[in-house]
Design an enzyme around this catalytic site. Structure first.
Site, short mmCIF file in Angstrom:
data_model
loop_
_atom_site.label_atom_id
_atom_site.label_comp_id
_atom_site.label_asym_id
_atom_site.label_seq_id
_atom_site.Cartn_x
_atom_site.Cartn_y
_atom_site.Cartn_z
N HIS A 21 -16.71 -4.30 -6.74
CA HIS A 21 -15.75 -4.61 -5.59
C HIS A 21 -16.27 -5.97 -5.16
O HIS A 21 -17.01 -5.95 -4.49
CB HIS A 21 -15.40 -3.68 -4.77
N TYR A 28 -12.20 1.13 1.54
CA TYR A 28 -10.80 1.12 2.43
C TYR A 28 -10.76 1.99 3.52
O TYR A 28 -10.80 3.38 3.12
CB TYR A 28 -9.56 1.10 1.46
P1 NAD Z 1 -0.05 -6.41 -0.03
O1 NAD Z 1 0.24 -7.87 -0.43
O2 NAD Z 1 0.20 -5.62 -1.16
O3 NAD Z 1 0.64 -6.41 1.27
C1 NAD Z 1 0.55 -4.99 1.81
C2 NAD Z 1 1.18 -4.92 3.18
O4 NAD Z 1 2.48 -5.45 3.02
C3 NAD Z 1 1.08 -3.87 3.85
O5 NAD Z 1 1.08 -3.98 5.49
C4 NAD Z 1 2.11 -2.86 3.50
O6 NAD Z 1 2.47 -2.11 4.46
C5 NAD Z 1 3.28 -3.90 3.45
N1 NAD Z 1 4.32 -3.85 2.62
C6 NAD Z 1 4.52 -3.31 1.60
N2 NAD Z 1 5.57 -3.36 0.83
C7 NAD Z 1 6.47 -3.54 1.76
C8 NAD Z 1 7.82 -3.88 1.85
N3 NAD Z 1 8.68 -3.66 0.87
N4 NAD Z 1 8.29 -4.47 2.96
C9 NAD Z 1 7.45 -5.08 4.01
N5 NAD Z 1 6.35 -4.81 3.72
C10 NAD Z 1 5.54 -4.39 2.87
O7 NAD Z 1 -1.58 -6.47 0.19
P2 NAD Z 1 -2.79 -5.20 -0.18
O8 NAD Z 1 -2.26 -4.06 0.22
O9 NAD Z 1 -4.04 -5.74 0.27
O10 NAD Z 1 -2.91 -5.36 -1.79
C11 NAD Z 1 -2.30 -4.18 -2.49
C12 NAD Z 1 -3.52 -3.40 -3.26
O11 NAD Z 1 -4.15 -4.29 -4.08
C13 NAD Z 1 -4.59 -3.20 -2.24
O12 NAD Z 1 -4.09 -1.72 -1.58
C14 NAD Z 1 -5.66 -2.59 -3.12
O13 NAD Z 1 -5.39 -1.48 -3.75
C15 NAD Z 1 -5.65 -3.82 -4.13
N6 NAD Z 1 -6.47 -5.14 -3.66
C16 NAD Z 1 -7.79 -5.15 -4.31
C17 NAD Z 1 -8.22 -6.09 -3.61
C18 NAD Z 1 -9.95 -6.23 -4.44
O14 NAD Z 1 -10.36 -5.42 -5.13
N7 NAD Z 1 -10.69 -7.06 -3.78
C19 NAD Z 1 -8.03 -6.89 -3.00
C20 NAD Z 1 -6.94 -6.79 -2.41
C21 NAD Z 1 -5.93 -5.86 -2.70
#
Ligand code: NAD
Length: 321
Positions: A126, A61
């Site tokens: 990952h 990231y």
């Molecule tokens: P997410 O679906 O959580 O969306 C994140 C987006 O939504 C960001 O733009 C954030 O600013 C916004 N957001 C958060 N809260 C909000 C709110 N209350 N209102 C409006 N917008 C809001 O997607 P993500 O960040 O990709 O996934 C969450 C976490 O999961 C990642 O940060 C990561 O740690 C993990 N993840 C891991 C993998 C993997 O291991 N392959 C893949 C995806 C995500």
């Protein structure tokens, strides 16, 4: 400020209890737009103070930036190490994928330095669909077991998009070897296919983390980032749903998070958060749904709008088992 504490849920057989909302730290790597160091630190502090005890990151990231920012945020808390649970990953880097034993063994030392920690609670391979799943079984996981013995990690996980990768690996390793899976974009209003895998994962005692309840920005009023891999059709349907919610005085992100939180077999829902405001909103949404339940009417209206694209996903990796 939340009136009731965030619910804690057990993570498989690990003995860990995770806050039902987990802190996804990918936004701290500027993945969804620029976040200043001060904002990153304040966001982590607010999350912890409102009861979020689980923080997830990866060297991938922001090309290691997320780990560095999370490390600063956690250190700034000034609380004993056992009061928070940290997960990072290995095998995926800005430079590409490398799940070799040598690389993942080096990777944890680099991550621990960036995070300013002596150990991580969970180290996850990952996005394993981009590598050889057989290498994960025969080489990567055995290397992670050695890291466990060395005390650098407590538990082992695997992550990825296609759901078939999880049973492929779990069926080939001895029971109790892989402690946790992290699935993303498969337990939200537009795609709930993770549900089908839950009985299998529970039968194996594997902890379940579901990430991206907002489908990496699809289910937000501002929409997804440029790089989002969804089809134009799926993006348009989600934006229609977001606009419909707004018109009705509802917030699609809140409804989506509440939908994801409602299955208690999932230990934590990881949401990416880049501001104190988003932390406040997401914790408030979790506390509200715990007290009053989901807004079934609004959710079924969104489901109706998203029906033509229900469970539509996108290709990921070099094998779709
Ligand atoms: P997410 O679906 O959580 O969306 C994140 C987006 O939504 C960001 O733009 C954030 O600013 C916004 N957001 C958060 N809260 C909000 C709110 N209350 N209102 C409006 N917008 C809001 O997607 P993500 O960040 O990709 O996934 C969450 C976490 O999961 C990642 O940060 C990561 O740690 C993990 N993840 C891991 C993998 C993997 O291991 N392959 C893949 C995806 C995500």
């Amino acid at each position: 400020m939340a009136l009731t504490p965030l619910e804690l849920r057990p993570l498989g057989n690990t003995g860990l209890n995770l806050s039902c909302v987990g802190f996804g730290a990918s936004p701290l790597g500027n993945v969804f737009g620029l976040v200043s160091e001060a904002d990153a630190i304040a966001t982590v502090r607010q999350a912890f103070s409102l009861g979020i005890n689980f923080f997830d990151t990866s060297p991938y990231y922001g090309g290691t930036l997320s780990e560095k920012m999370l490390g600063k945020g956690l250190k700034g808390l000034g609380v004993p190490r056992n009061e928070y649970i940290v997960s990072t990953k290995c095998g995926r880097y800005k430079e590409g994928f490398d799940f070799s034993a040598e690389r993942v063994t080096r990777s944890i030392d680099e991550s621990l330095e960036r995070l300013q920690l002596d150990y991580v609670d969970i180290l996850q391979c990952h996005d394993i669909e981009f590598g050889s799943l057989d290498q994960i079984v025969t080489e990567t996981i055995p290397a992670l077991l050695k890291l466990k013995e060395a005390g650098k990690i407590k538990f082992i996980g695997i992550t990825g998009l296609p759901l078939g990768i999880f049973s492929y690996v779990l069926d080939k390793v001895p029971p109790g070897t892989v402690d946790v899976i992290l699935s993303y974009c498969h337990h939200g209003i537009n795609d709930s296919t993770l549900e089908d895998l839950i009985p299998y994962l529970k039968s194996k005692g594997v902890g379940i983390i579901s990430a991206s309840p907002l489908s990496m920005g699809l289910l937000t009023e501002s929409g997804p980032p440029e790089w989002h891999p969804a089809s134009a059709e799926l993006k348009a349907a989600c934006q229609d749903a977001a606009a419909y919610c707004k018109e009705k005085g509802k917030n699609i992100s809140k409804l989506s998070l509440q939908y994801s939180l409602s299955n208690k077999d999932i230990s934590t829902i990881l949401v990416g958060m880049n501001s104190v405001k988003q932390v406040d909103e997401n914790v408030a949404a979790a506390v509200e749904v715990a007290a009053f339940g989901k807004d079934e009417k609004a959710i079924s209206e969104i489901e109706e709008i998203l029906k033509p694209v229900q469970n539509q996903t996108w290709p990921s990796g070099i094998q779709q088992s």
